[in-house]
Design an enzyme around this catalytic site. Structure first.
Site, PDB file in Angstrom:
ATOM      1  N   HIS A  20      36.827  33.489  37.384  1.00 58.89           N
ATOM      2  CA  HIS A  20      36.001  34.264  38.306  1.00 58.89           C
ATOM      3  C   HIS A  20      34.891  35.023  37.582  1.00 58.89           C
ATOM      4  O   HIS A  20      33.959  35.530  38.221  1.00 58.89           O
ATOM      5  CB  HIS A  20      36.859  35.211  39.162  1.00 58.89           C
ATOM      6  CG  HIS A  20      37.336  36.444  38.452  1.00 58.89           C
ATOM      7  ND1 HIS A  20      38.598  36.578  37.927  1.00 58.89           N
ATOM      8  CD2 HIS A  20      36.711  37.620  38.204  1.00 58.89           C
ATOM      9  CE1 HIS A  20      38.737  37.769  37.386  1.00 58.89           C
ATOM     10  NE2 HIS A  20      37.608  38.429  37.539  1.00 58.89           N
ATOM     11  N   ASP A  76      42.752  30.761  37.621  1.00 56.84           N
ATOM     12  CA  ASP A  76      41.754  31.719  37.148  1.00 56.84           C
ATOM     13  C   ASP A  76      41.768  31.836  35.624  1.00 56.84           C
ATOM     14  O   ASP A  76      41.947  32.917  35.060  1.00 56.84           O
ATOM     15  CB  ASP A  76      42.009  33.083  37.795  1.00 56.84           C
ATOM     16  CG  ASP A  76      40.821  34.027  37.638  1.00 56.84           C
ATOM     17  OD1 ASP A  76      39.709  33.535  37.407  1.00 56.84           O
ATOM     18  OD2 ASP A  76      41.032  35.252  37.746  1.00 56.84           O
ATOM     19  N   SER A 109      37.923  42.228  33.552  1.00 55.65           N
ATOM     20  CA  SER A 109      38.348  40.882  33.940  1.00 55.65           C
ATOM     21  C   SER A 109      38.126  39.881  32.811  1.00 55.65           C
ATOM     22  O   SER A 109      37.135  39.953  32.075  1.00 55.65           O
ATOM     23  CB  SER A 109      37.558  40.423  35.176  1.00 55.65           C
ATOM     24  OG  SER A 109      37.953  41.127  36.313  1.00 55.65           O
ATOM     25  N   GLY A 110      39.057  38.935  32.699  1.00 57.07           N
ATOM     26  CA  GLY A 110      38.972  37.921  31.670  1.00 57.07           C
ATOM     27  C   GLY A 110      39.464  38.365  30.316  1.00 57.07           C
ATOM     28  O   GLY A 110      39.638  37.549  29.404  1.00 57.07           O
TER      29      GLY A 110
END
Length: 809
Positions: free
Chosen positions: A613, A656, A751-752
């Site tokens: 994402h 994801d 995120s990530g």
């Protein structure tokens, strides 16, 4: 004749191995355990099997256990076990307890019962069998020498049809039957926390999966003497026992086990304060820490729940009083506020003890300990052999007296390594039922060098010895092949020569007994393949042997930063600024104009793992860049490395997770280092402390622009998917981590990025920051892609795409 030939064809080693297994199978083994008994017999034997035989044929007393010290070849048989006397810590000692004396149930009428129940069915205390007060007994240790009448434990020396009994200490009641559960009786008390039966089918007819199996369902529960075979159990505070099933379509299910008709074990109630997690608190506080009124446990308005008096009959769920029925951190309750499902209560702690863990101030930054480490307040939670530490307030799997109440000034929070009793170094009890305790994986602080006097102009100064490990002064694996010159223990004590018998006598490990182990001098060696590495007998009369600190030959390794992390238990949202370059695998994923928007993890010099994402704005590699080796969002440090991307590889099946291939490999140094990848399908055990890092949103709480970190526990998917938490949103290829009460989480911009967990002295990438319901909200832990589910995919993609890079026009 043929029969004899067949018999003789069996290798002698095989027969001896079978014999040893049969003898030792009668015993439950615990490493690092010792029972201090005034009555004991000492023997010098060559093997643990010989010691077991000594216990089996002991005539001086009933031998219930023995202790064996392999490095000393010392055997001690004793009449006590862990149910009779306290179990203490002792280095290099193994405790073997006869299983028959650990059983707390009866077969038939219980003539062979050897448990420790000492109260009758009406609650009267048993009289000692050797005592003549208040009742003169007919059954005594002298008249019934084989009946084990050595204390006041319930026994059945005369074959009474009603089972074990005892004389009572009540002058008005001479004797009474004891209420001991039958071993074949399949029933449970309360919510079945102590159920040890053998039912292995669920209420809906599913067969239970073995606890040591990871198929068809991966899970994080560690098999033990309690989680054995595929029997129904209740390890996480559910209303009744359950198990994972062998059906791929049904992850777990409750088991149908009837309630016992006998009286449940009694709780020593705490009416005004709480000890430990407050499970015994029975006071009348009925408001939460923020002042909200508690909901009555027997009602379903405004909060619907299953923590009812019927489901938890032994947890004191009266009216709306604060309780802890399900292994939470402290007493809590559902609230009458429709917007707040539940909260913790503010119940006073019994005695002069620290407050609850989550309210404790951040610890000092400590990477090492001084002296014996009594003042060590660092964050290590792992032993020297990589075992996870048991919480100091827990009595499972090891019962002990090193609690916050007994040692209020020792900072015995959570499962942090500490030294409350003045041992030689920080230590902890382990979560491995077979290993009671171990020294922790904490370095001793280096001693500052003494000032060297200025040399006379006619003198030539002595050259300093090289500090770089040479090939002959480093170890591979556990150091079984190490032949280097180190001859000093990790605490700085000189080693005794292996051939010497002073100050310590020994016969197990000598140059003669191990001629191929390089034991000609006093150098550190590992003749017994100790998992913790090379060791030696010491020249300290008070310390027989100790481990040596030998560097690993591999040099810089994945997951082992040169600058050790603070390991802060705060939160990213409002939390702790990391020590610069202490998480050297953390990368900043940026737009091609240099703006940070996501995190990622370096897993190989040319490969980064992140979340799909994060790549929604474009699927072109040229749209992004990666920055490594920085601590600030501004990325102006000299250690900065910048790389463009050559390829984006999205995870399988819409998951994801994504791989980024850099145009050129990163330079691995003190500031840039990969994190380790986990074993395929490995599931992190619940409660394991893991860490998230990032430059994400801090919601105005300070520290913006600097790399921040937080530590919190992993939550098993079964728990995380409860209706009150994430309500079945979490998939098998995902995992949960966070504090149920909130306050610690990743957020936008993280995120990530990595979720790493410490194991075997390295940080392992277990999760990729994926999604959550808000940031740091109560009962809404963060969700991470479970990297162990993708190790095959990661390795295959790296192999497939590792051709030489070409620059297209």
């Amino acid at each position: 004749f043929i029969h004899k030939l067949v018999l003789l064809s069996v290798p002698l080693s095989s027969l001896l191995g079978t014999f040893s297994a049969v003898v030792l199978d009668e015993y439950a083994k615990t490493e690092g355990a010792w029972i201090l008994s005034l009555v004991k017999r000492e023997y010098s034997v060559g093997t643990v099997v010989e010691c077991a035989i000594k216990c089996n044929i002991e005539t001086a007393f009933t031998c219930r256990s023995f202790m064996y010290i392999e490095k000393d070849q010392e055997c001690l048989t004793i009449p006590a076990n862990g149910k009779i006397e306290s179990v203490l810590r002792r280095t290099s000692t193994s405790l073997y307890e006869k299983k028959v004396y650990l059983m707390e149930c009866v077969n038939g009428i219980g003539m062979d019962y050897r448990g420790t129940k000492s109260k009758t069915q009406s609650g009267k205390t048993c009289q000692r069998w050797a005592s003549k007060q208040p009742h003169k007994p007919n059954m005594t240790p002298s008249t019934n020498p084989k009946a084990d009448l050595e204390s006041n434990f319930c026994r059945n020396p005369d074959g009474d049809s009603q089972g074990p009994w005892c004389y009572t200490t009540d002058p008005g009641t001479r004797w009474e039957t004891c209420n001991v559960q039958n071993c074949s009786e399949e029933c449970m008390h309360c919510s079945g926390k102590n159920y040890r039966g053998k039912i292995s089918t669920t209420e809906n007819g599913y067969t239970c999966q073995h606890w040591n199996a990871q198929k068809p369902h991966n899970h994080g529960y560690i098999p033990s003497k309690y989680l054995e075979e595929n029997y129904c159990r209740n390890p996480d505070g559910d209303p009744r026992p359950w198990c994972f099933t062998t059906s791929p379509s049904k992850r777990w299910d409750f088991c149908s086990i009837p309630r016992c008709t006998s009286e449940p074990p009694r709780v020593v109630e705490e009416l005004t304060c709480a000890t430990g997690d407050g499970s015994a608190y029975r006071g009348t506080i009925g408001v939460t820490a923020s002042g909200k009124a508690c909901q009555i446990w027997a009602t379903q308005m405004p909060q619907q729940h299953n923590r009812t008096p019927d489901n938890y009959p032994c947890k004191g769920l009266e009216l709306n009083y604060c309780r802890n029925p399900d292994h939470e951190k402290m007493p809590w309750c559902f609230t009458t506020d429709p917007e707040t499902r539940w909260e913790y209560c503010k119940v006073p702690s019994c005695g002069d003890v620290p407050g609850p863990d989550y309210a404790a101030p951040p610890p000092a930054e400590e990477d090492c300990y001084v002296g014996n480490g009594a003042d060590y307040r660092g964050m290590v939670t792992e032993t020297i052999s990589g075992k996870r530490c048991q919480s100091w307030s827990s009595m499972i799997p090891h019962s002990h007296n090193k609690t916050p109440q007994v040692f209020p000034k020792a900072d015995l929070r959570r499962n942090l390594c500490r030294n409350p009793d003045g041992d030689r170094a920080p230590w902890c009890y382990t979560t491995d039922p077979s290993v009671r305790w171990e020294i922790c994986s904490v370095d001793r602080c280096p001693t500052p060098p003494k000032p060297t006097p200025k040399p006379d102009r006619h003198d030539q100064p002595k050259p300093e010895p090289s500090q770089t490990p040479s090939d002959d002064n480093c170890k591979v694996g556990n150091g079984g092949t190490y032949r280097g010159p180190t001859s000093m223990t990790m605490l700085g004590v000189t080693c005794q020569r292996w051939s010497a018998q002073s100050p310590h006598q020994h016969t197990s490990f000598t140059p003669e007994s191990h001629p191929d182990k390089g034991m000609e001098s006093n150098n550190c060696r590992n003749p017994d393949n100790d998992v913790n590495g090379p060791w030696c007998y010491t020249t300290d009369r008070n310390q027989k042997w100790d481990y040596c600190r030998i560097p690993d030959c591999a040099g810089l390794k994945c997951g082992q930063p040169v600058t050790k992390p603070r390991r802060c238990f705060g939160r990213i949202v409002g939390g702790c600024v990391s020590k610069p370059h202490s998480w050297p695998w953390q990368i900043s994923l940026r737009t091609n104009t240099g703006i940070h928007f996501c995190g990622g993890t370096l897993i190989a010099p040319q490969w980064v793992l992140t979340a799909v994402h994060c790549l929604e704005s474009s699927k072109r590699p040229s749209a992004y860049m990666v920055v490594l080796g920085t601590h600030t969002d501004g990325a102006n440090e000299p250690s900065k490395q910048q790389r463009n991307l050559e390829k984006l590889i999205l995870g399988p099946g819409g998951t994801d997770i994504a791989l980024l291939k850099l145009e050129s490999p990163a330079i691995i140094n003190d500031y840039v280092l990969p994190a380790c990848l986990p074993e395929k399908d490995y599931v992190v055990p619940p409660g394991t402390e893991c860490y998230v890092t990032g430059w994400g949103e801090t919601q105005g709480t300070g520290g913006e622009g600097l790399l921040k970190e937080t530590g919190f526990p992993v939550i098993e998917n079964k728990v995380c998917n409860r209706p009150a938490y994430l309500n079945n949103r979490v998939k098998d290829h995902e995992m949960c981590a966070g504090n149920i009460e909130g306050g610690a989480d990743s957020c936008q911009g993280d995120s990530g990025g990595p979720l790493v967990c410490h194991a075997q002295n390295s940080f392992v990438l277990q999760g990729v920051t994926s999604w959550g319901l808000g940031c740091a909200n109560a009962m809404k832990p963060g969700v991470y892609v479970r990297v162990s589910k993708f190790t095959d995919w990661i390795n295959s993609q790296i192999k497939m795409n590792s051709y030489p890079s070409t620059i297209l026009p």
